[in-house]
Design an enzyme around this catalytic site. Structure first.
Site, PDB file in Angstrom:
ATOM      1  N   ARG A 234       0.875  -1.170   0.000  1.00 28.77           N
ATOM      2  CA  ARG A 234       0.000   0.000   0.000  1.00 28.77           C
ATOM      3  C   ARG A 234       0.909   1.216   0.000  1.00 28.77           C
ATOM      4  O   ARG A 234       1.961   1.200   0.653  1.00 28.77           O
ATOM      5  CB  ARG A 234      -0.893   0.032   1.249  1.00 28.77           C
ATOM      6  CG  ARG A 234      -2.009  -0.999   1.260  1.00 28.77           C
ATOM      7  CD  ARG A 234      -3.121  -0.681   0.256  1.00 28.77           C
ATOM      8  NE  ARG A 234      -4.236  -1.609   0.345  1.00 28.77           N
ATOM      9  CZ  ARG A 234      -4.396  -2.672  -0.435  1.00 28.77           C
ATOM     10  NH1 ARG A 234      -3.529  -2.943  -1.393  1.00 28.77           N
ATOM     11  NH2 ARG A 234      -5.448  -3.454  -0.281  1.00 28.77           N
ATOM     12  N   GLU A 263      -4.010   7.795  -4.580  1.00 29.16           N
ATOM     13  CA  GLU A 263      -4.325   7.161  -5.859  1.00 29.16           C
ATOM     14  C   GLU A 263      -5.662   7.692  -6.351  1.00 29.16           C
ATOM     15  O   GLU A 263      -6.559   7.911  -5.532  1.00 29.16           O
ATOM     16  CB  GLU A 263      -4.392   5.636  -5.682  1.00 29.16           C
ATOM     17  CG  GLU A 263      -3.037   5.065  -5.266  1.00 29.16           C
ATOM     18  CD  GLU A 263      -3.050   3.549  -5.021  1.00 29.16           C
ATOM     19  OE1 GLU A 263      -4.078   2.910  -5.310  1.00 29.16           O
ATOM     20  OE2 GLU A 263      -2.051   3.027  -4.537  1.00 29.16           O
ATOM     21  N   HIS A 282      -1.882   0.524  -9.769  1.00 31.56           N
ATOM     22  CA  HIS A 282      -2.414  -0.428  -8.783  1.00 31.56           C
ATOM     23  C   HIS A 282      -3.033  -1.653  -9.477  1.00 31.56           C
ATOM     24  O   HIS A 282      -4.227  -1.929  -9.338  1.00 31.56           O
ATOM     25  CB  HIS A 282      -3.443   0.258  -7.866  1.00 31.56           C
ATOM     26  CG  HIS A 282      -3.648  -0.463  -6.565  1.00 31.56           C
ATOM     27  ND1 HIS A 282      -3.885   0.177  -5.378  1.00 31.56           N
ATOM     28  CD2 HIS A 282      -3.648  -1.793  -6.263  1.00 31.56           C
ATOM     29  CE1 HIS A 282      -4.036  -0.714  -4.409  1.00 31.56           C
ATOM     30  NE2 HIS A 282      -3.893  -1.922  -4.932  1.00 31.56           N
TER      31      HIS A 282
HETATM   32  P1  NAP Z   1      -0.235 -11.817   4.494  1.00 26.85           P
HETATM   33  O1  NAP Z   1      -0.204 -13.226   4.056  1.00 26.85           O
HETATM   34  O2  NAP Z   1      -0.957 -11.447   5.735  1.00 26.85           O
HETATM   35  O3  NAP Z   1       1.293 -11.312   4.586  1.00 26.85           O
HETATM   36  C1  NAP Z   1       1.674 -10.146   5.219  1.00 26.85           C
HETATM   37  C2  NAP Z   1       3.028 -10.359   5.855  1.00 26.85           C
HETATM   38  O4  NAP Z   1       3.443  -9.148   6.498  1.00 26.85           O
HETATM   39  C3  NAP Z   1       3.020 -11.439   6.931  1.00 26.85           C
HETATM   40  O5  NAP Z   1       4.086 -12.307   6.673  1.00 26.85           O
HETATM   41  C4  NAP Z   1       3.239 -10.685   8.233  1.00 26.85           C
HETATM   42  O6  NAP Z   1       4.016 -11.503   9.089  1.00 26.85           O
HETATM   43  C5  NAP Z   1       3.994  -9.461   7.778  1.00 26.85           C
HETATM   44  N1  NAP Z   1       3.797  -8.315   8.660  1.00 26.85           N
HETATM   45  C6  NAP Z   1       2.643  -7.811   9.129  1.00 26.85           C
HETATM   46  N2  NAP Z   1       2.866  -6.761   9.923  1.00 26.85           N
HETATM   47  C7  NAP Z   1       4.205  -6.593   9.931  1.00 26.85           C
HETATM   48  C8  NAP Z   1       5.054  -5.677  10.578  1.00 26.85           C
HETATM   49  N3  NAP Z   1       4.566  -4.715  11.398  1.00 26.85           N
HETATM   50  N4  NAP Z   1       6.391  -5.777  10.385  1.00 26.85           N
HETATM   51  C9  NAP Z   1       6.880  -6.743   9.581  1.00 26.85           C
HETATM   52  N5  NAP Z   1       6.118  -7.667   8.953  1.00 26.85           N
HETATM   53  C10 NAP Z   1       4.799  -7.579   9.127  1.00 26.85           C
HETATM   54  O7  NAP Z   1      -0.859 -10.890   3.368  1.00 26.85           O
HETATM   55  P2  NAP Z   1      -0.766 -11.064   1.765  1.00 26.85           P
HETATM   56  O8  NAP Z   1      -1.927 -11.844   1.286  1.00 26.85           O
HETATM   57  O9  NAP Z   1       0.608 -11.523   1.399  1.00 26.85           O
HETATM   58  O10 NAP Z   1      -0.977  -9.531   1.342  1.00 26.85           O
HETATM   59  C11 NAP Z   1      -0.079  -8.544   1.813  1.00 26.85           C
HETATM   60  C12 NAP Z   1      -0.553  -7.156   1.440  1.00 26.85           C
HETATM   61  O11 NAP Z   1      -0.352  -6.938   0.055  1.00 26.85           O
HETATM   62  C13 NAP Z   1      -2.054  -6.904   1.626  1.00 26.85           C
HETATM   63  O12 NAP Z   1      -2.369  -6.550   2.958  1.00 26.85           O
HETATM   64  C14 NAP Z   1      -2.325  -5.766   0.669  1.00 26.85           C
HETATM   65  O13 NAP Z   1      -2.220  -4.513   1.310  1.00 26.85           O
HETATM   66  C15 NAP Z   1      -1.205  -5.895  -0.364  1.00 26.85           C
HETATM   67  N6  NAP Z   1      -1.742  -6.242  -1.702  1.00 26.85           N
HETATM   68  C16 NAP Z   1      -1.572  -5.362  -2.729  1.00 26.85           C
HETATM   69  C17 NAP Z   1      -2.059  -5.677  -3.977  1.00 26.85           C
HETATM   70  C18 NAP Z   1      -1.883  -4.734  -5.128  1.00 26.85           C
HETATM   71  O14 NAP Z   1      -2.770  -4.655  -5.966  1.00 26.85           O
HETATM   72  N7  NAP Z   1      -0.772  -4.046  -5.243  1.00 26.85           N
HETATM   73  C19 NAP Z   1      -2.731  -6.887  -4.211  1.00 26.85           C
HETATM   74  C20 NAP Z   1      -2.880  -7.761  -3.138  1.00 26.85           C
HETATM   75  C21 NAP Z   1      -2.386  -7.436  -1.865  1.00 26.85           C
HETATM   76  P3  NAP Z   1       3.949 -11.361  10.679  1.00 26.85           P
HETATM   77  O15 NAP Z   1       2.496 -11.345  11.043  1.00 26.85           O
HETATM   78  O16 NAP Z   1       4.709 -12.521  11.195  1.00 26.85           O
HETATM   79  O17 NAP Z   1       4.623 -10.065  10.979  1.00 26.85           O
END
Ligand code: NAP
Length: 322
Positions: A234, A263, A282
């Site tokens: 994000r 955005e 995006h």
């Molecule tokens: P996910 O499986 O929940 O992965 C997020 C990772 O971030 C987890 O490994 C988590 O591990 C880590 N994390 C969370 N808080 C943290 C912190 N404070 N410091 C360090 N690490 C942290 O989520 P996902 O499905 O991979 O998606 C991730 C994000 O990508 C979404 O939330 C969304 O905002 C973004 N996204 C963007 C697009 C786009 O169109 N560009 C598309 C899809 C998703 P821990 O809990 O162990 O810290």
């Protein structure tokens, strides 16, 4: 029992029809804020994406039992407030993981090999002879990739990097990702070490109070001057003004960005005048197949939540046990 659902994003026709077999559907354009809020007051459920849902919008929505976001990220919601109101929030993890990881890799490759800049250069008629060093990029294969937030999408990026491009993978998370360590040789390090060692720093954390602005001027200074920042998480995880300075000053080599502080990105953003920036609108999950799967998944989540049968994709599970 008839129930009413507000759809605040256009759905694919078959998903729309599937929902209409199960509920009355009110289509609203969320840009018409008053109509959106009024529709929520008549609704049992809502489905949509990319719109900030503030607490005051829900004050009169006393029937509302479930919100289904067509996204994995849920930073548009005040989750604690939804839980207080007894509203289930559902999201769409997994179905978008691979296409978003493809977008991340597209940004890595296009930034390193200057694909967008050089394609524009050819289109503009500059290719008059054999190219020289001024058109060279840098290698991706064999380099070090630092993933900040190695979860579902980060894991799919790590797989591409380690198995496809023989990259070394470093990552930061609050908890270890043992599968990525075992299968992709990923090594969990402190953020400072990741920033100092990675050739590509790739953000894949959710936007939370802890991750907002986590990459600012100080962090950019810790990166190698030859490194490239990739952000498909994000926009607000990065201090955009600091990034613009760092790119201008040569503090880092370049950036591949799918997301921005505001955005759509303003046409006069300094980022768009920089050749070392690849800026995308995006598009993380934006393929026909994935967006369809997300809409279907979100529709099923919503009906499952209203029926009380949903067991997965629930953000605020505690609402069910209150
Ligand atoms: P996910 O499986 O929940 O992965 C997020 C990772 O971030 C987890 O490994 C988590 O591990 C880590 N994390 C969370 N808080 C943290 C912190 N404070 N410091 C360090 N690490 C942290 O989520 P996902 O499905 O991979 O998606 C991730 C994000 O990508 C979404 O939330 C969304 O905002 C973004 N996204 C963007 C697009 C786009 O169109 N560009 C598309 C899809 C998703 P821990 O809990 O162990 O810290």
């Amino acid at each position: 029992m008839t129930r009413t659902i507000v759809a605040y994003k256009a759905l694919p026709p078959d998903v729309d029809a599937w929902l209409r077999e199960r509920a009355d559907v009110i289509d609203v354009d969320p840009k018409d804020h008053a109509a959106f809020v009024a529709a929520l007051q008549r609704a049992d459920g809502a489905i949509g994406a990319s719109v900030k849902i503030s607490a005051d919008m829900l004050d009169g929505a006393t029937r509302l039992k479930a919100f289904s976001t067509i996204s994995v990220g849920f930073d548009q919601f005040d989750v604690a407030d939804l839980t207080r109101r007894g509203i289930v929030l559902t999201h769409t993890p997994d179905v978008l993981t691979e296409s978003t990881a493809d977008t991340v890799f597209a940004l890595i490759l296009s930034s390193a090999r200057r694909v967008v800049e050089l394609a524009d250069w050819v289109r503009e008629g500059h290719w008059k002879g054999s190219i020289g060093e001024d058109c060279f990029g840098v290698d991706v294969q064999g380099k070090t990739l630092g993933i900040v937030g190695l979860g579902r999408i980060g894991g799919a990026v790590a797989r591409r990097a380690a198995l496809g491009f023989r990259m070394n993978v470093l990552y930061t998370n609050r908890s270890p990702n043992e599968q990525a360590e075992r299968d992709y040789g990923a090594r969990r390090v402190e953020l400072d070490e990741l920033l100092a060692q990675a050739d590509f720093v790739c953000l894949q954390v959710p936007l939370t109070p802890e991750t907002r602005g986590m990459i600012g001027a100080a962090e950019l200074r810790k990166m190698k001057r030859s490194a490239i920042l990739i952000n498909a998480s994000r926009g607000p995880t990065v201090d955009e003004a600091a990034l613009i300075d760092a790119l201008r000053d040569g503090t880092i080599r370049g950036a591949g960005l799918d997301v921005f502080e505001h955005e759509p990105l303003a046409a006069d953003s300094p980022l768009l005048a920089m050749k070392n920036v690849v800026a995308l609108p995006h598009i993380g999950s934006a393929t026909h197949e994935t967006r369809h799967a997300m809409a279907r998944n979100a529709a099923e989540n919503l009906i499952g939540a209203l029926d009380g049968t949903l067991t997965q994709n629930i953000v605020n599970r505690d609402v069910l046990t209150r």
